[in-house]
Design a protein around this motif. Structure first.
Motif, PDB file in Angstrom:
ATOM      1  N   ASP A 100      -1.351  -0.204 -10.140  1.00  0.00           N
ATOM      2  CA  ASP A 100      -1.886  -1.527 -10.478  1.00  0.00           C
ATOM      3  C   ASP A 100      -1.215  -2.648  -9.687  1.00  0.00           C
ATOM      4  N   THR A 101       0.068  -2.478  -9.358  1.00  0.00           N
ATOM      5  CA  THR A 101       0.825  -3.566  -8.746  1.00  0.00           C
ATOM      6  C   THR A 101       0.791  -3.539  -7.228  1.00  0.00           C
ATOM      7  N   VAL A 102       1.021  -2.383  -6.622  1.00  0.00           N
ATOM      8  CA  VAL A 102       1.081  -2.326  -5.155  1.00  0.00           C
ATOM      9  C   VAL A 102      -0.006  -1.451  -4.541  1.00  0.00           C
ATOM     10  N   GLY A 103      -0.805  -0.813  -5.361  1.00  0.00           N
ATOM     11  CA  GLY A 103      -1.914  -0.011  -4.840  1.00  0.00           C
ATOM     12  C   GLY A 103      -1.450   1.239  -4.109  1.00  0.00           C
ATOM     13  N   GLU A 104      -2.070   1.521  -2.985  1.00  0.00           N
ATOM     14  CA  GLU A 104      -1.819   2.742  -2.227  1.00  0.00           C
ATOM     15  C   GLU A 104      -0.680   2.603  -1.222  1.00  0.00           C
ATOM     16  N   ASP A 105       0.228   1.724  -1.463  1.00  0.00           N
ATOM     17  CA  ASP A 105       1.339   1.494  -0.557  1.00  0.00           C
ATOM     18  C   ASP A 105       2.228   2.744  -0.488  1.00  0.00           C
ATOM     19  N   PRO A 106       2.652   3.163   0.710  1.00  0.00           N
ATOM     20  CA  PRO A 106       3.495   4.360   0.831  1.00  0.00           C
ATOM     21  C   PRO A 106       4.815   4.240   0.069  1.00  0.00           C
ATOM     22  N   ALA A 107       5.419   3.063   0.052  1.00  0.00           N
ATOM     23  CA  ALA A 107       6.675   2.885  -0.693  1.00  0.00           C
ATOM     24  C   ALA A 107       6.436   3.033  -2.190  1.00  0.00           C
ATOM     25  N   GLY A 108       5.324   2.512  -2.675  1.00  0.00           N
ATOM     26  CA  GLY A 108       4.974   2.658  -4.086  1.00  0.00           C
ATOM     27  C   GLY A 108       4.700   4.110  -4.438  1.00  0.00           C
ATOM     28  N   ALA A 109       4.012   4.802  -3.543  1.00  0.00           N
ATOM     29  CA  ALA A 109       3.747   6.225  -3.768  1.00  0.00           C
ATOM     30  C   ALA A 109       5.052   7.016  -3.811  1.00  0.00           C
ATOM     31  N   ALA A 110       6.029   6.626  -3.004  1.00  0.00           N
ATOM     32  CA  ALA A 110       7.324   7.311  -3.000  1.00  0.00           C
ATOM     33  C   ALA A 110       8.038   7.107  -4.341  1.00  0.00           C
ATOM     34  N   ILE A 111       7.915   5.920  -4.918  1.00  0.00           N
ATOM     35  CA  ILE A 111       8.530   5.653  -6.226  1.00  0.00           C
ATOM     36  C   ILE A 111       7.888   6.541  -7.283  1.00  0.00           C
ATOM     37  N   ALA A 112       6.551   6.593  -7.295  1.00  0.00           N
ATOM     38  CA  ALA A 112       5.844   7.429  -8.263  1.00  0.00           C
ATOM     39  C   ALA A 112       6.201   8.899  -8.066  1.00  0.00           C
ATOM     40  N   ASP A 113       6.350   9.339  -6.820  1.00  0.00           N
ATOM     41  CA  ASP A 113       6.725  10.731  -6.546  1.00  0.00           C
ATOM     42  C   ASP A 113       8.123  11.047  -7.064  1.00  0.00           C
ATOM     43  N   GLN A 114       9.042  10.089  -6.938  1.00  0.00           N
ATOM     44  CA  GLN A 114      10.403  10.316  -7.455  1.00  0.00           C
ATOM     45  C   GLN A 114      10.374  10.546  -8.961  1.00  0.00           C
ATOM     46  N   TYR A 115       9.584   9.762  -9.678  1.00  0.00           N
ATOM     47  CA  TYR A 115       9.471   9.945 -11.128  1.00  0.00           C
ATOM     48  C   TYR A 115       8.810  11.273 -11.454  1.00  0.00           C
TER      49      TYR A 115
END
Length: 192
Positions: A100-115
């Motif tokens: 919702d906040t950053v969309g498909e951003d690679p850095a955001g995806a990396a955060i979600a992957d860490q979780y």
């Protein structure tokens, strides 16, 4: 060799700087939203609840009074089950917040992957009603056999204490003459 237009280069740099600033603001919003995340999961009977913060660290464990008679192994298993489910709920919240906040951003995806790596899916059998098989505990040590009649431990019949114990350990030793500080504090409290 192509000639670069200085005004065009300055324009490109200004656009990139504006993009970086927008991205930085989105990640600031993401950080603020993520720090406010928390999840709580309860057992199916509602006797146990576990809450986790935005890092998945337990912040609260609530045990109803009815858990007092439960087997400690069952309580522990239930707490761990609630913890894993709360962390899985948090992982889902993080993925939604990032999207919702950053969309498909690679850095955001990396955060979600860490979780997702830290808090995997809850196994199908890991529910509040599932039975947990505790680990095999070592057999208890049998009690010592009683000593035969007429035989006692050496320290029970002897006037000397067992080895390693100092004979006068209960005796309080004080100096023959009181120290002037002792006299002062006998008359006054040091708290005053």
């Amino acid at each position: 060799m192509a000639v670069l237009d200085p005004s065009r280069a300055a324009e490109d740099i200004a656009h990139k700087a504006a993009d970086f600033e927008r991205q930085a603001k989105r990640f600031e919003r993401l950080q603020a939203r993520m720090s406010a995340l928390a999840a709580t999961e309860s057992s199916s009977d509602g006797r146990i609840a576990v809450s986790v913060d935005s890092n998945g660290v337990p912040t609260d464990i609530v045990l109803a009074a009815s858990t007092r008679g439960m087997d400690p192994t069952a309580v522990s298993a239930e707490i761990m089950s609630c913890l894993r489910r709360a962390q899985a709920t948090l992982r889902t919240q993080v993925a939604e917040t990032v999207n919702d906040t950053v969309g498909e951003d690679p850095a955001g995806a990396a955060i979600a992957d860490q979780y997702a790596q830290r808090f995997p899916d809850v196994e199908a059998g890991d529910t509040a009603s599932s039975a947990h098989v505790p680990p095999k505990l070592p057999a208890p040590v049998p009690p010592r056999p009683p000593m035969s009649a007429g035989l006692h431990a050496p320290w029970e019949t002897s006037a000397t204490p067992p080895p390693g114990r100092k004979p006068d350990r209960e005796r309080v030793v004080t100096p023959d003459e009181p120290d002037e500080d002792d006299e002062y504090y006998n008359r006054k409290s040091w708290l005053v």
